[in-house]
Design a protein around this motif. Structure first.
Motif: not given
Length: 116
Positions: A84-111
């Motif tokens: 979420i940016d400084a204006n409270d706008t969501i810029q990136y979202v990742e929903y994981l369908s399995e609780m045992t999956e790791h998020p895509n750290y690199e994409k989140a950090l790039e965002a």
């Protein structure tokens, strides 16, 4: 995230804690789980996590409901990432369908880097 005392939640929080130290003062990393605040504090102390702000969605599940990640049958929030940016706008979202999956750290950090 579902619960800090699970393997993937533990690893995710530790990873984002390490990355938070590199992102500068304009970036705040929040971790929301349904754990009690005292359990979150205990875990952070034991893990040495000091850059991530832990928030509890235990009592009202208001975060889970507002962001569409509440699994009502389990009273848990599904694993997800929001940038979420400084204006409270969501810029990136990742929903994981399995609780045992790791998020895509690199994409989140790039965002995060793209807006900070």
């Amino acid at each position: 995230m579902p619960s800090i005392d699970t393997g993937v939640c533990d690893a995710q929080t530790r990873r984002f804690n390490e990355e938070a130290a590199k992102l500068g003062d304009n970036v705040v990393v929040l971790t929301v789980s349904v754990d009690l605040p005292m359990a979150q504090a205990r875990w952070c102390g034991a893990a040495g996590v000091d850059k991530v702000v832990m928030l509890s969605d235990y009592k009202t599940n208001s975060f889970g409901e507002a962001y569409g990640v509440l699994i009502k049958e389990l009273a848990l929030d599904m694993r997800s990432i929001f940038v979420i940016d400084a204006n409270d706008t969501i810029q990136y979202v990742e929903y994981l369908s399995e609780m045992t999956e790791h998020p895509n750290y690199e994409k989140a950090l790039e965002a995060v880097k793209a807006i900070s």
